[in-house]
Design a protein around this motif. Sequence first.
Motif, PDB file in Angstrom:
ATOM      1  N   ALA A  30       0.810  -1.207   0.000  1.00 13.34           N
ATOM      2  CA  ALA A  30       0.000   0.000   0.000  1.00 13.34           C
ATOM      3  C   ALA A  30       0.851   1.267   0.000  1.00 13.34           C
ATOM      4  N   ALA A  31       2.148   1.122   0.165  1.00 13.53           N
ATOM      5  CA  ALA A  31       3.011   2.296   0.269  1.00 13.53           C
ATOM      6  C   ALA A  31       3.100   3.010  -1.074  1.00 13.53           C
ATOM      7  N   PRO A  32       3.140   4.342  -1.069  1.00 13.11           N
ATOM      8  CA  PRO A  32       3.300   5.077  -2.325  1.00 13.11           C
ATOM      9  C   PRO A  32       4.686   4.834  -2.905  1.00 13.11           C
ATOM     10  N   GLU A  33       4.803   5.069  -4.204  1.00 15.36           N
ATOM     11  CA  GLU A  33       6.115   4.909  -4.830  1.00 15.36           C
ATOM     12  C   GLU A  33       7.083   5.934  -4.253  1.00 15.36           C
ATOM     13  N   PRO A  34       8.357   5.563  -4.088  1.00 17.34           N
ATOM     14  CA  PRO A  34       9.348   6.520  -3.599  1.00 17.34           C
ATOM     15  C   PRO A  34       9.623   7.590  -4.657  1.00 17.34           C
ATOM     16  N   THR A  35      10.177   8.700  -4.230  1.00 15.50           N
ATOM     17  CA  THR A  35      10.626   9.709  -5.184  1.00 15.50           C
ATOM     18  C   THR A  35      11.965   9.284  -5.779  1.00 15.50           C
ATOM     19  N   LEU A  36      12.359   9.944  -6.845  1.00 16.91           N
ATOM     20  CA  LEU A  36      13.681   9.675  -7.428  1.00 16.91           C
ATOM     21  C   LEU A  36      14.788   9.940  -6.418  1.00 16.91           C
ATOM     22  N   ALA A  37      14.630  10.999  -5.621  1.00 19.00           N
ATOM     23  CA  ALA A  37      15.635  11.316  -4.603  1.00 19.00           C
ATOM     24  C   ALA A  37      15.740  10.206  -3.570  1.00 19.00           C
ATOM     25  N   GLU A  38      14.606   9.633  -3.171  1.00 15.65           N
ATOM     26  CA  GLU A  38      14.620   8.545  -2.186  1.00 15.65           C
ATOM     27  C   GLU A  38      15.237   7.281  -2.765  1.00 15.65           C
ATOM     28  N   ILE A  39      14.983   7.028  -4.041  1.00 19.67           N
ATOM     29  CA  ILE A  39      15.602   5.871  -4.694  1.00 19.67           C
ATOM     30  C   ILE A  39      17.115   6.025  -4.703  1.00 19.67           C
ATOM     31  N   LEU A  40      17.578   7.231  -5.009  1.00 17.95           N
ATOM     32  CA  LEU A  40      19.013   7.486  -5.029  1.00 17.95           C
ATOM     33  C   LEU A  40      19.606   7.334  -3.638  1.00 17.95           C
ATOM     34  N   ALA A  41      18.951   7.912  -2.647  1.00 20.88           N
ATOM     35  CA  ALA A  41      19.456   7.837  -1.277  1.00 20.88           C
ATOM     36  C   ALA A  41      19.470   6.405  -0.761  1.00 20.88           C
ATOM     37  N   ALA A  42      18.530   5.581  -1.223  1.00 24.25           N
ATOM     38  CA  ALA A  42      18.448   4.203  -0.753  1.00 24.25           C
ATOM     39  C   ALA A  42      19.646   3.371  -1.182  1.00 24.25           C
ATOM     40  N   SER A  43      20.392   3.841  -2.185  1.00 28.51           N
ATOM     41  CA  SER A  43      21.586   3.113  -2.605  1.00 28.51           C
ATOM     42  C   SER A  43      22.632   3.082  -1.505  1.00 28.51           C
ATOM     43  N   GLY A  44      22.598   4.104  -0.643  1.00 33.82           N
ATOM     44  CA  GLY A  44      23.514   4.101   0.494  1.00 33.82           C
ATOM     45  C   GLY A  44      24.765   4.915   0.241  1.00 33.82           C
ATOM     46  N   PRO A  45      25.595   5.074   1.278  1.00 34.70           N
ATOM     47  CA  PRO A  45      26.818   5.858   1.162  1.00 34.70           C
ATOM     48  C   PRO A  45      27.918   5.097   0.422  1.00 34.70           C
ATOM     49  N   ILE A  46      28.890   5.831  -0.043  1.00 34.00           N
ATOM     50  CA  ILE A  46      30.037   5.243  -0.726  1.00 34.00           C
ATOM     51  C   ILE A  46      30.838   4.393   0.250  1.00 34.00           C
ATOM     52  N   GLY A  47      31.354   3.258  -0.232  1.00 36.38           N
ATOM     53  CA  GLY A  47      32.245   2.479   0.605  1.00 36.38           C
ATOM     54  C   GLY A  47      31.989   0.985   0.599  1.00 36.38           C
ATOM     55  N   ASP A  48      30.873   0.527   0.009  1.00 38.59           N
ATOM     56  CA  ASP A  48      30.685  -0.919  -0.039  1.00 38.59           C
ATOM     57  C   ASP A  48      31.499  -1.501  -1.202  1.00 38.59           C
ATOM     58  N   ARG A  49      31.400  -2.780  -1.414  1.00 31.10           N
ATOM     59  CA  ARG A  49      32.180  -3.423  -2.472  1.00 31.10           C
ATOM     60  C   ARG A  49      31.331  -3.780  -3.683  1.00 31.10           C
ATOM     61  N   ASP A  50      30.141  -3.202  -3.738  1.00 36.10           N
ATOM     62  CA  ASP A  50      29.262  -3.450  -4.871  1.00 36.10           C
ATOM     63  C   ASP A  50      29.460  -2.337  -5.894  1.00 36.10           C
ATOM     64  N   TRP A  51      30.113  -2.652  -7.003  1.00 38.63           N
ATOM     65  CA  TRP A  51      30.413  -1.655  -8.027  1.00 38.63           C
ATOM     66  C   TRP A  51      29.233  -1.425  -8.967  1.00 38.63           C
ATOM     67  N   TYR A  52      28.135  -2.134  -8.750  1.00 41.68           N
ATOM     68  CA  TYR A  52      27.027  -2.058  -9.702  1.00 41.68           C
ATOM     69  C   TYR A  52      25.761  -1.452  -9.093  1.00 41.68           C
ATOM     70  N   ASP A  53      25.923  -0.755  -7.961  1.00 44.15           N
ATOM     71  CA  ASP A  53      24.828   0.060  -7.464  1.00 44.15           C
ATOM     72  C   ASP A  53      25.157   1.531  -7.703  1.00 44.15           C
ATOM     73  N   PHE A  54      24.530   2.438  -6.971  1.00 43.84           N
ATOM     74  CA  PHE A  54      24.606   3.857  -7.331  1.00 43.84           C
ATOM     75  C   PHE A  54      25.110   4.729  -6.184  1.00 43.84           C
ATOM     76  N   ASP A  55      26.061   4.189  -5.404  1.00 41.72           N
ATOM     77  CA  ASP A  55      26.579   4.939  -4.258  1.00 41.72           C
ATOM     78  C   ASP A  55      27.304   6.218  -4.681  1.00 41.72           C
ATOM     79  N   ILE A  56      28.096   6.134  -5.748  1.00 41.79           N
ATOM     80  CA  ILE A  56      28.918   7.293  -6.119  1.00 41.79           C
ATOM     81  C   ILE A  56      28.048   8.425  -6.665  1.00 41.79           C
TER      82      ILE A  56
END
Length: 215
Positions: A30-56
């Motif tokens: 039932a939750a509304p769709e997130p905003t583009l900004a929330e989708i970006l923020a959900a990627s998390g901070p820089i520093g993990d070892r996943d090169w295929y998400d959007f931290d940078i």
Amino acid sequence: MRLRKLIATFVVGASLGGGALTASAASATAAPEPTLAEILAASGPIGDRDWYDFDIINGVVGAILAADTDNNSPLRLALDPNSPKLTVFLPNDRAFQALAADLLGWKYWLATESKVAEGLLGAIDIATLETVVLYHVHVGYVDSATALSVPRNFKLPMVAGGEIAITPLKWLKTAVLADRDPNDVNPTLVRSKLDIRASNGIAHGISFVLRPVDL
């Protein structure tokens, strides 16, 4: 001192549009769709070892907004949930690693996301970074089905000015996005990161950073 603060913001990332989504909010029917900004923020901070998400790219946006002391950045307006529907092409962390290697010299193929972030912020000023980010944003809604059905070299105007040219590769279920640098490798849509839907638009992962000028 200001550069140090911007680097810290860039590396740590920023909580955009109210912060990262919680798992329960992301999964609730039932939750509304997130905003583009929330989708970006959900990627998390820089520093993990996943090169295929959007931290940078999340860190890039955070650094740009941190430098925008007058609150009049076009990027801030683009991230407004009440803005017109947007299509955003999101370079993954590997794309930024390749950009850093290209700009700094191939001997600088940096091994961590943090080093990539610091290297880029040291080599590119904030205003140029903002132009690069806005060159990944189109006013209008383009889902993957549309991107794969347009004619070859279909021109799509971008918020930063200029256009990209979309050429579908239907047999591969992807498309090439040609930018304004004729000597670089053009990105393609990442098939596993298509149609990331938001309340104020849609996002697609791409394999390289789009370049608004000939570098």
